[in-house]
Design an enzyme around this catalytic site. Sequence first.
Site, PDB file in Angstrom:
ATOM      1  N   ALA A  96      57.202  51.847  46.894  1.00 54.99           N
ATOM      2  CA  ALA A  96      58.380  51.117  46.415  1.00 54.99           C
ATOM      3  C   ALA A  96      59.536  52.067  46.233  1.00 54.99           C
ATOM      4  O   ALA A  96      59.356  53.291  46.169  1.00 54.99           O
ATOM      5  CB  ALA A  96      58.069  50.454  45.069  1.00 54.99           C
TER       6      ALA A  96
ATOM      7  N   ASP B 248      55.521  57.229  53.216  1.00 51.25           N
ATOM      8  CA  ASP B 248      56.544  57.937  53.996  1.00 51.25           C
ATOM      9  C   ASP B 248      56.910  59.282  53.373  1.00 51.25           C
ATOM     10  O   ASP B 248      57.802  59.973  53.862  1.00 51.25           O
ATOM     11  CB  ASP B 248      57.796  57.060  54.192  1.00 51.25           C
TER      12      ASP B 248
ATOM     13  N   GLY C   7      72.626  48.867  28.383  1.00 51.89           N
ATOM     14  CA  GLY C   7      71.599  48.086  29.079  1.00 51.89           C
ATOM     15  C   GLY C   7      70.185  48.425  28.637  1.00 51.89           C
ATOM     16  O   GLY C   7      69.229  47.807  29.099  1.00 51.89           O
TER      17      GLY C   7
ATOM     18  N   PHE D 283      52.712  59.082  42.304  1.00 53.43           N
ATOM     19  CA  PHE D 283      52.115  59.316  40.981  1.00 53.43           C
ATOM     20  C   PHE D 283      50.896  58.405  40.754  1.00 53.43           C
ATOM     21  O   PHE D 283      49.751  58.869  40.632  1.00 53.43           O
ATOM     22  CB  PHE D 283      53.220  59.097  39.933  1.00 53.43           C
TER      23      PHE D 283
ATOM     24  N   ASP E 206      56.906  54.528  57.119  1.00 57.11           N
ATOM     25  CA  ASP E 206      57.693  53.651  56.246  1.00 57.11           C
ATOM     26  C   ASP E 206      57.052  52.256  56.296  1.00 57.11           C
ATOM     27  O   ASP E 206      56.706  51.788  57.399  1.00 57.11           O
ATOM     28  CB  ASP E 206      59.133  53.620  56.795  1.00 57.11           C
TER      29      ASP E 206
ATOM     30  N   TYR F 149      66.515  46.694  40.353  1.00 53.20           N
ATOM     31  CA  TYR F 149      65.078  47.002  40.471  1.00 53.20           C
ATOM     32  C   TYR F 149      64.231  45.873  39.882  1.00 53.20           C
ATOM     33  O   TYR F 149      63.273  45.407  40.514  1.00 53.20           O
ATOM     34  CB  TYR F 149      64.777  48.327  39.749  1.00 53.20           C
TER      35      TYR F 149
HETATM   36  N1  LIG Z   1      55.546  54.711  36.945  1.00 52.39           N
HETATM   37  C1  LIG Z   1      55.786  53.643  36.193  1.00 52.39           C
HETATM   38  O1  LIG Z   1      55.948  53.728  34.959  1.00 52.39           O
HETATM   39  C2  LIG Z   1      55.833  52.266  36.827  1.00 52.39           C
HETATM   40  C3  LIG Z   1      56.067  51.162  35.987  1.00 52.39           C
HETATM   41  C4  LIG Z   1      56.128  49.894  36.551  1.00 52.39           C
HETATM   42  C5  LIG Z   1      55.922  49.726  37.910  1.00 52.39           C
HETATM   43  N2  LIG Z   1      55.711  50.798  38.704  1.00 52.39           N
HETATM   44  C6  LIG Z   1      55.507  50.577  40.147  1.00 52.39           C
HETATM   45  O2  LIG Z   1      54.291  51.210  40.540  1.00 52.39           O
HETATM   46  C7  LIG Z   1      54.390  51.663  41.894  1.00 52.39           C
HETATM   47  C8  LIG Z   1      54.071  53.144  41.977  1.00 52.39           C
HETATM   48  O3  LIG Z   1      55.013  53.853  41.179  1.00 52.39           O
HETATM   49  P1  LIG Z   1      54.954  55.424  40.946  1.00 52.39           P
HETATM   50  O4  LIG Z   1      55.442  55.676  39.576  1.00 52.39           O
HETATM   51  O5  LIG Z   1      53.619  55.955  41.388  1.00 52.39           O
HETATM   52  O6  LIG Z   1      56.104  55.906  41.955  1.00 52.39           O
HETATM   53  P2  LIG Z   1      56.132  57.107  43.012  1.00 52.39           P
HETATM   54  O7  LIG Z   1      57.551  57.237  43.455  1.00 52.39           O
HETATM   55  O8  LIG Z   1      55.440  58.306  42.463  1.00 52.39           O
HETATM   56  O9  LIG Z   1      55.247  56.524  44.203  1.00 52.39           O
HETATM   57  C9  LIG Z   1      55.755  55.675  45.191  1.00 52.39           C
HETATM   58  C10 LIG Z   1      55.190  56.149  46.521  1.00 52.39           C
HETATM   59  O10 LIG Z   1      55.659  55.275  47.541  1.00 52.39           O
HETATM   60  C11 LIG Z   1      56.134  56.042  48.632  1.00 52.39           C
HETATM   61  N3  LIG Z   1      57.185  55.234  49.276  1.00 52.39           N
HETATM   62  C12 LIG Z   1      58.395  54.906  48.777  1.00 52.39           C
HETATM   63  N4  LIG Z   1      59.078  54.144  49.661  1.00 52.39           N
HETATM   64  C13 LIG Z   1      58.255  53.995  50.745  1.00 52.39           C
HETATM   65  C14 LIG Z   1      58.394  53.320  51.995  1.00 52.39           C
HETATM   66  N5  LIG Z   1      59.504  52.646  52.309  1.00 52.39           N
HETATM   67  N6  LIG Z   1      57.352  53.369  52.864  1.00 52.39           N
HETATM   68  C15 LIG Z   1      56.215  54.068  52.567  1.00 52.39           C
HETATM   69  N7  LIG Z   1      56.041  54.732  51.410  1.00 52.39           N
HETATM   70  C16 LIG Z   1      57.057  54.686  50.502  1.00 52.39           C
HETATM   71  C17 LIG Z   1      56.647  57.336  48.025  1.00 52.39           C
HETATM   72  O11 LIG Z   1      56.686  58.422  48.937  1.00 52.39           O
HETATM   73  C18 LIG Z   1      55.639  57.563  46.892  1.00 52.39           C
HETATM   74  O12 LIG Z   1      54.527  58.316  47.348  1.00 52.39           O
HETATM   75  C19 LIG Z   1      55.795  51.300  42.351  1.00 52.39           C
HETATM   76  O13 LIG Z   1      55.745  50.047  43.006  1.00 52.39           O
HETATM   77  C20 LIG Z   1      56.570  51.158  41.049  1.00 52.39           C
HETATM   78  O14 LIG Z   1      57.689  50.312  41.200  1.00 52.39           O
HETATM   79  C21 LIG Z   1      55.661  52.069  38.195  1.00 52.39           C
END
Ligand SMILES: NC(=O)c1ccc[n+]([C@@H]2O[C@H](COP(=O)([O-])OP(=O)(O)OC[C@H]3O[C@@H](n4cnc5c(N)ncnc54)[C@H](O)[C@@H]3O)[C@@H](O)[C@H]2O)c1
Length: 312
Positions: A73, A31, A273, A11, A50, A139
């Site tokens: 993540a 991944d 929670g 995202f 990964d 988390y």
């Molecule tokens: N969306 C939110 O509101 C939010 C809020 C706080 C923090 N975050 C952090 O922002 C970051 C992005 O979040 P997002 O909402 O875009 O999530 P998302 O799940 O859309 O994107 C995460 C991406 O990482 C990839 N991924 C996951 N595990 C992997 C691995 N082991 N190796 C390689 N690729 C891997 C997934 O395929 C995905 O494309 C994350 O670190 C998340 O914890 C997001």
Amino acid sequence: MRVLITGGAGFIGSNLAKALSVDHEVGIVDDLSTGKRENLPPGAWMREMDILDPSLAEGFIAFRPDVVVHLAAQASVAESMRDPARDWAVNVDGTGAVARAAAAAGAFRMLSASSAAVYGDPVELPLPESAQKSPLSPYGRSKLSAETMLAQTLAATPTDFASMRFANVYGPRQDWRGEGGVVAVFCAMMAEGRVPTIHGTGEQTRDFIYVGDVVAALLAAILTDSSLRAGEGAGPAYNIASGKRVSINELAQVIAKASEYTGEISHTESREGDIAHSALDPHKARSVFAWDARVPLPLGISKTIDWLMASQ
Ligand SMILES: NC(=O)c1ccc[n+]([C@@H]2O[C@H](COP(=O)([O-])OP(=O)(O)OC[C@H]3O[C@@H](n4cnc5c(N)ncnc54)[C@H](O)[C@@H]3O)[C@@H](O)[C@H]2O)c1
């Protein structure tokens, strides 16, 4: 500039990749566990891998990034409760592996995604970066430990670094199925005329930040001439947030208006929670890399609904 994004098919990462690809070279390591290949900008360098793969550094060295933005993540709170060991491995060990690979590849800067979840129940509002940290979920704990891991790995290297603590991010490309954020779920339901359910009274508040504002913050932090870790001690961190508290009831009203939903909004028991109120103070990001959130909630919501309609 050459920017490598881990999680670039997800995202936030794919919104960043799209914006960067206008003027910069974009590389992506993902991944595809939750990300989607169709999210990638045309022509982007991509390794389906990964971040825990032992050959990660070779991939980074092949791309030669100037900056690494680490967004990959295990990003689900519920999943972290189901499988805390995997959450820890991806978020903590994974951040260490990405930091080592960034340094090995000669990147001058690494930004790493952290979260409002590191604070837990707030003792003051809006929360400054220095506030007490008592994460409530595996988390939140893994994201806090990832910040320490980042600092321990890069402190003795020339690579500048910082953790970016995102509030509740919403906008186009957020998954509304499964465990998508409340904005994505409510937008999808109301746009289809289905009754959304609020947990508890709905008077609980959150800090919602539009993904375009998060992308602007990351761009500003990538491009700044300032050192992000200068004078920051062991763990430089920046809140990326609107600083505003919006109740879930207010949010539901904004989404109902934008989606022309006139049906009922139901309530169920509050979730164990769930914290009552949350907002992060974004002033430090403004003073160090001149970033401010710009997109008001009603505009961000209408952009999200436009995207939802166009993608169906
Ligand atoms: N969306 C939110 O509101 C939010 C809020 C706080 C923090 N975050 C952090 O922002 C970051 C992005 O979040 P997002 O909402 O875009 O999530 P998302 O799940 O859309 O994107 C995460 C991406 O990482 C990839 N991924 C996951 N595990 C992997 C691995 N082991 N190796 C390689 N690729 C891997 C997934 O395929 C995905 O494309 C994350 O670190 C998340 O914890 C997001």
